[in-house]
Design a protein around this motif. Structure first.
Motif, PDB file in Angstrom:
ATOM      1  N   GLU A   1      71.088 -24.966 -64.114  1.00 32.80           N
ATOM      2  CA  GLU A   1      70.862 -23.536 -64.318  1.00 32.80           C
ATOM      3  C   GLU A   1      70.895 -23.276 -65.816  1.00 32.80           C
ATOM      4  O   GLU A   1      71.783 -23.765 -66.515  1.00 32.80           O
ATOM      5  CB  GLU A   1      71.941 -22.733 -63.601  1.00 32.80           C
ATOM      6  N   TYR A   2      69.939 -22.487 -66.287  1.00 32.03           N
ATOM      7  CA  TYR A   2      69.746 -22.310 -67.726  1.00 32.03           C
ATOM      8  C   TYR A   2      69.590 -20.852 -68.105  1.00 32.03           C
ATOM      9  O   TYR A   2      69.305 -19.999 -67.265  1.00 32.03           O
ATOM     10  CB  TYR A   2      68.477 -23.051 -68.178  1.00 32.03           C
ATOM     11  N   HIS A   3      69.766 -20.616 -69.408  1.00 31.43           N
ATOM     12  CA  HIS A   3      69.398 -19.351 -70.041  1.00 31.43           C
ATOM     13  C   HIS A   3      68.233 -19.654 -70.979  1.00 31.43           C
ATOM     14  O   HIS A   3      68.105 -20.774 -71.484  1.00 31.43           O
ATOM     15  CB  HIS A   3      70.520 -18.796 -70.926  1.00 31.43           C
TER      16      HIS A   3
ATOM     17  N   THR B   1      73.696 -23.022 -68.743  1.00 28.53           N
ATOM     18  CA  THR B   1      74.587 -21.869 -68.563  1.00 28.53           C
ATOM     19  C   THR B   1      76.058 -22.217 -68.746  1.00 28.53           C
ATOM     20  O   THR B   1      76.851 -21.338 -69.062  1.00 28.53           O
ATOM     21  CB  THR B   1      74.400 -21.234 -67.177  1.00 28.53           C
TER      22      THR B   1
ATOM     23  N   ILE C   1      71.093 -14.017 -75.037  1.00 25.72           N
ATOM     24  CA  ILE C   1      70.380 -14.377 -73.809  1.00 25.72           C
ATOM     25  C   ILE C   1      69.171 -13.456 -73.636  1.00 25.72           C
ATOM     26  O   ILE C   1      69.313 -12.232 -73.599  1.00 25.72           O
ATOM     27  CB  ILE C   1      71.308 -14.296 -72.587  1.00 25.72           C
TER      28      ILE C   1
ATOM     29  N   ASP D   1      68.431 -14.665 -68.160  1.00 29.14           N
ATOM     30  CA  ASP D   1      69.751 -15.082 -67.691  1.00 29.14           C
ATOM     31  C   ASP D   1      69.703 -15.911 -66.411  1.00 29.14           C
ATOM     32  O   ASP D   1      69.055 -15.506 -65.440  1.00 29.14           O
ATOM     33  CB  ASP D   1      70.591 -13.826 -67.452  1.00 29.14           C
ATOM     34  N   SER D   2      70.356 -17.053 -66.441  1.00 32.62           N
ATOM     35  CA  SER D   2      70.676 -17.859 -65.263  1.00 32.62           C
ATOM     36  C   SER D   2      69.493 -18.098 -64.322  1.00 32.62           C
ATOM     37  O   SER D   2      69.452 -17.587 -63.205  1.00 32.62           O
ATOM     38  CB  SER D   2      71.822 -17.213 -64.477  1.00 32.62           C
TER      39      SER D   2
END
Length: 70
Positions: free
Chosen positions: A11-13, A27, A37, A40-41
Motif C-alpha cells: 500500500e502506497y502514497h 504507507t 500526501i 492516500d493509501s
C-alpha cells in the motif's frame, strides 16, 4: 528481502513536494519533511498511474518560473 518500493501487493502514497515533484512512498514509512500526501493509501499501480497522469512536466516549479521569467 523485498524492496518496499517495488512490492506489487503493498500500500502506497503518492507524495508531492513544493517543487511539484512526485514520489511513490510506502504507507508504513513516515512521510519525509518537505513532502505531503497527494494520493492516500492506494495500490502501487494506482499511485503510479496517478503520478504519471499528474506529473506531466518533470521540471521543478522554480525552474519553470525562471524559464518563464516569473
Amino acid at each position: 528481502m523485498e524492496n518496499p518500493f517495488e512490492s506489487p501487493d503493498g500500500e502506497y502514497h503518492a507524495l508531492v513536494n513544493d517543487e511539484g515533484q512526485y514520489s511513490l512512498w510506502p504507507t508504513f514509512v513516515a512521510v519525509p519533511d518537505g513532502w505531503r500526501i497527494a494520493l492516500d493509501s492506494k495500490s502501487r499501480e494506482e499511485c503510479i498511474t496517478f503520478i504519471n497522469d499528474t506529473w506531466t512536466d518533470m521540471r521543478p516549479k522554480s525552474l519553470v518560473a525562471a524559464m518563464d521569467g516569473s
